[in-house]
Design a protein around this motif. Structure first.
Motif, PDB file in Angstrom:
ATOM      1  N   ALA A  29       0.867  -1.158   0.074  1.00 14.97           N
ATOM      2  CA  ALA A  29      -0.149  -0.002   0.013  1.00 14.97           C
ATOM      3  C   ALA A  29       0.885   1.312  -0.084  1.00 14.97           C
ATOM      4  CB  ALA A  29      -0.893   0.069   1.197  1.00 14.97           C
ATOM      5  N   TYR A  30       2.048   1.260   0.771  1.00 11.53           N
ATOM      6  CA  TYR A  30       2.946   2.232   0.692  1.00 11.53           C
ATOM      7  C   TYR A  30       3.594   2.364  -0.504  1.00 11.53           C
ATOM      8  CZ  TYR A  30       7.369   4.809   1.498  1.00 11.53           C
ATOM      9  OH  TYR A  30       8.249   5.709   1.455  1.00 11.53           O
ATOM     10  N   THR A  31       3.954   1.356  -1.143  1.00 15.19           N
ATOM     11  CA  THR A  31       4.577   1.739  -2.248  1.00 15.19           C
ATOM     12  C   THR A  31       3.617   2.148  -3.312  1.00 15.19           C
ATOM     13  OG1 THR A  31       6.081  -0.432  -1.815  1.00 15.19           O
ATOM     14  CG2 THR A  31       6.022   0.301  -3.971  1.00 15.19           C
ATOM     15  N   PHE A  32       2.587   1.797  -3.648  1.00 14.28           N
ATOM     16  CA  PHE A  32       1.503   1.969  -4.756  1.00 14.28           C
ATOM     17  C   PHE A  32       1.132   3.551  -4.087  1.00 14.28           C
ATOM     18  CE2 PHE A  32       0.438  -2.675  -5.544  1.00 14.28           C
ATOM     19  CZ  PHE A  32       1.516  -2.295  -6.746  1.00 14.28           C
ATOM     20  N   SER A  33       1.217   3.961  -3.010  1.00 18.14           N
ATOM     21  CA  SER A  33       0.617   5.375  -2.772  1.00 18.14           C
ATOM     22  C   SER A  33       1.839   6.312  -3.313  1.00 18.14           C
ATOM     23  CB  SER A  33       0.379   5.304  -1.628  1.00 18.14           C
ATOM     24  OG  SER A  33       1.491   5.170  -0.611  1.00 18.14           O
ATOM     25  N   CYS A  34       3.141   5.979  -3.547  1.00 20.76           N
ATOM     26  CA  CYS A  34       4.000   6.709  -3.855  1.00 20.76           C
ATOM     27  C   CYS A  34       3.782   7.782  -5.028  1.00 20.76           C
ATOM     28  CB  CYS A  34       5.272   5.814  -4.203  1.00 20.76           C
ATOM     29  SG  CYS A  34       6.631   6.628  -5.212  1.00 20.76           S
ATOM     30  N   HIS A  35       4.389   8.801  -4.915  1.00 26.07           N
ATOM     31  CA  HIS A  35       3.790  10.007  -6.068  1.00 26.07           C
ATOM     32  C   HIS A  35       4.485   9.551  -7.539  1.00 26.07           C
ATOM     33  CE1 HIS A  35       3.454  12.030  -2.391  1.00 26.07           C
ATOM     34  NE2 HIS A  35       2.727  13.130  -2.958  1.00 26.07           N
ATOM     35  N   SER A  36       5.813   8.624  -7.399  1.00 27.88           N
ATOM     36  CA  SER A  36       5.964   8.434  -8.563  1.00 27.88           C
ATOM     37  C   SER A  36       5.164   7.155  -9.196  1.00 27.88           C
ATOM     38  CB  SER A  36       7.283   7.702  -8.363  1.00 27.88           C
ATOM     39  OG  SER A  36       8.372   8.491  -8.008  1.00 27.88           O
ATOM     40  N   CYS A  37       4.525   6.242  -8.319  1.00 20.45           N
ATOM     41  CA  CYS A  37       3.549   5.433  -8.999  1.00 20.45           C
ATOM     42  C   CYS A  37       2.602   6.135  -9.630  1.00 20.45           C
ATOM     43  CB  CYS A  37       3.195   4.650  -7.865  1.00 20.45           C
ATOM     44  SG  CYS A  37       2.010   3.196  -8.203  1.00 20.45           S
ATOM     45  N   ARG A  38       1.866   7.111  -8.907  1.00 22.71           N
ATOM     46  CA  ARG A  38       0.883   7.935  -9.574  1.00 22.71           C
ATOM     47  C   ARG A  38       1.326   8.639 -10.983  1.00 22.71           C
ATOM     48  NH1 ARG A  38      -1.617  13.040  -8.072  1.00 22.71           N
ATOM     49  NH2 ARG A  38      -3.757  12.934  -8.177  1.00 22.71           N
ATOM     50  N   HIS A  39       2.392   8.839 -11.135  1.00 22.07           N
ATOM     51  CA  HIS A  39       2.838   9.483 -12.188  1.00 22.07           C
ATOM     52  C   HIS A  39       2.964   8.509 -13.138  1.00 22.07           C
ATOM     53  CE1 HIS A  39       4.779  12.154 -14.996  1.00 22.07           C
ATOM     54  NE2 HIS A  39       6.069  11.263 -15.245  1.00 22.07           N
TER      55      HIS A  39
END
Length: 274
Positions: free
Chosen positions: A203-213
């Protein structure tokens, strides 16, 4: 009358520039603004002290079927001494110090460059700035344009490293359903600890801003990419809880390591659920 051609005032001196409002008080906040950065610094310092102790202890990191997330994957030759613990043996016998020193480089590279953690330790340890509307003590501000802070820009690449780390910890969680004789169907209290930890890690990894981009960035029209738009919405909901997930996953990985330490040191036996 302003003509619109006047040069912009310099801001190299930050809030202490002469063109700033002349206010005697260092700030106008009357609340306990210092509590948040103090609590952040205390929490991060506690984790630093604990993880440093565990990383250099080089002991009590495997209790079948659990391996500490601080030592997984175990890449050094000396992992073979841990009662048959897992060993990938990518490093030979020349590596004599704790194998955790190798492992922790990868998740730390992701967390130390994380946007939230930057805010946390910039405010907590460097007072840059200590809080909103509170001037920082530094006379100048260069941001992340100089060494070493310019290295923060590698965060977008460390995201892929974080995916590998989460994958390894997922594998360890799957193995926690085996008993010490490698028979499937085991489930102990440690299995629950590992399950909670890996859910929070992902959950923390996927919540990363880089993931969102990566999921929704560089798109001109969301309407032409409905799948990526929906995924972007899901990641965005996680991203809104990025701070909470950062702390929860940091605590959970420490709890998982400490649980393995207690089992490996003989403090108690893993309660078996079935």
């Amino acid at each position: 009358m302003a003509t619109g051609t006047e040069p912009r005032p310099s801001t190299t001196g930050g809030v202490r520039e002469g063109n700033r409002a002349a206010i005697d008080a260092p700030h106008l906040r009357i609340d306990r603004w210092w509590l948040a950065p103090a609590a952040t610094a205390a929490g991060l310092l506690a984790f630093i002290v604990y993880s440093t102790w565990r990383a250099f202890s080089n002991a009590d990191y495997y209790a079948a079927p659990y391996v500490s997330p601080f030592y997984s994957p175990c890449l050094a030759d000396n992992c073979r001494d841990m009662a048959g613990g897992p060993n990938w043996d990518l490093f030979g016998s020349w590596w004599g110090i704790s194998p955790a020193i190798i492992v922790l480089i990868f998740p730390l590279s992701f967390r130390l460059t994380c946007y939230y953690y930057r805010k946390a330790y910039y405010r907590g340890f460097w007072a840059s700035p200590p809080a909103c509307a509170v001037a920082e003590p530094h006379k100048s501000y260069s941001g992340e344009t100089r060494f070493p802070l310019i290295l923060q820009n590698i965060h977008r690449y460390t995201f892929y490293v974080a995916l590998l780390v989460a994958g390894v910890l997922t594998y360890d969680t799957v193995l926690s359903f085996r008993d010490e004789h490698h028979h499937w169907g085991h489930m102990g209290l440690g299995t629950i600890v590992f399950l909670v930890n890996i859910v929070l890690i992902w959950a923390y990894t996927f919540s990363c801003h880089s993931c969102r981009h990566i999921v929704g960035g560089r798109l001109r029209h969301f309407s032409k990419h409905p799948v990526r738009y929906r995924m972007w919405g899901w990641v965005g909901k996680l991203n809104a809880r990025h701070m909470q997930l950062a702390w929860a996953s940091l605590i959970s990985v420490a709890v998982a390591d400490f649980y393995v330490f207690l089992l490996a040191s003989g403090a108690f036996s893993d309660p078996r659920l079935f």
